[in-house]
Design a protein around this motif. Structure first.
Motif, PDB file in Angstrom:
ATOM      1  N   GLU A 101       0.841  -1.183   0.000  1.00  0.00           N
ATOM      2  CA  GLU A 101       0.000   0.000   0.000  1.00  0.00           C
ATOM      3  C   GLU A 101       0.881   1.240   0.000  1.00  0.00           C
ATOM      4  N   LEU A 102       0.531   2.188  -0.843  1.00  0.00           N
ATOM      5  CA  LEU A 102       1.283   3.440  -0.909  1.00  0.00           C
ATOM      6  C   LEU A 102       0.841   4.378   0.206  1.00  0.00           C
ATOM      7  N   LYS A 103       1.798   5.146   0.693  1.00  0.00           N
ATOM      8  CA  LYS A 103       1.465   6.155   1.693  1.00  0.00           C
ATOM      9  C   LYS A 103       0.630   7.239   1.023  1.00  0.00           C
ATOM     10  N   GLU A 104      -0.237   7.850   1.800  1.00  0.00           N
ATOM     11  CA  GLU A 104      -1.070   8.916   1.269  1.00  0.00           C
ATOM     12  C   GLU A 104      -0.196  10.020   0.684  1.00  0.00           C
ATOM     13  N   GLY A 105      -0.579  10.516  -0.477  1.00  0.00           N
ATOM     14  CA  GLY A 105       0.166  11.573  -1.140  1.00  0.00           C
ATOM     15  C   GLY A 105       1.322  11.061  -1.988  1.00  0.00           C
ATOM     16  N   THR A 106       1.451   9.729  -2.102  1.00  0.00           N
ATOM     17  CA  THR A 106       2.524   9.128  -2.878  1.00  0.00           C
ATOM     18  C   THR A 106       1.986   8.700  -4.235  1.00  0.00           C
ATOM     19  N   THR A 107       2.752   8.946  -5.284  1.00  0.00           N
ATOM     20  CA  THR A 107       2.382   8.537  -6.632  1.00  0.00           C
ATOM     21  C   THR A 107       3.373   7.478  -7.112  1.00  0.00           C
TER      22      THR A 107
END
Length: 126
Positions: free
Chosen positions: A64-70
């Motif tokens: 899962e990507l951290k919030e705000g990560t693209t």
């Protein structure tokens, strides 16, 4: 070309599950399996014994990507895997233990007392 190159070095089965690479060795009182499972947390790895078959498995682990990560590129994946081993006669299945450190799962399968060879000294007559 990339597809052909990658398929030469993959360890995929026909079911699409990957086998972890292992080393298996024997000591005087146990059998040991070292499985390479880097990236999988120990709570995602399953060990079971059924009818003298030891199975190591895990479901696919989604990152899962951290919030705000693209995401820009993704090459690391943790697919489902399963690998089974027939336990040797004389294995003490009730006492199998495992440790997980630095991406290596170390499984120790003790030999039963009857299976451990006893050294008998033989005297040579002169």
């Amino acid at each position: 070309i990339d597809t052909i190159f990658n398929s030469l070095f993959d360890t995929w089965t026909s079911t699409g599950k990957r086998y972890p690479r292992v080393d298996v060795y024997e000591t005087g009182n146990a059998y040991v399996i070292e499985a390479e499972v880097a990236g999988y947390s120990e709570d995602k790895i399953n060990l079971s014994v059924d009818k003298h078959i030891l199975t190591i498995s895990s479901e696919e682990v989604k990152k899962e990507l951290k919030e705000g990560t693209t995401k820009i590129a993704e090459e690391i994946n943790l697919p489902a895997f399963e690998r089974s081993f027939s336990l040797p006669e004389g294995s003490d299945e009730e006492k199998i233990s495992a440790d997980y450190k630095n991406g290596i799962l170390l499984i120790t399968i003790p030999k039963s007392e009857k299976a451990i060879a006893k050294r008998i000294e033989v005297k040579i007559n002169k």
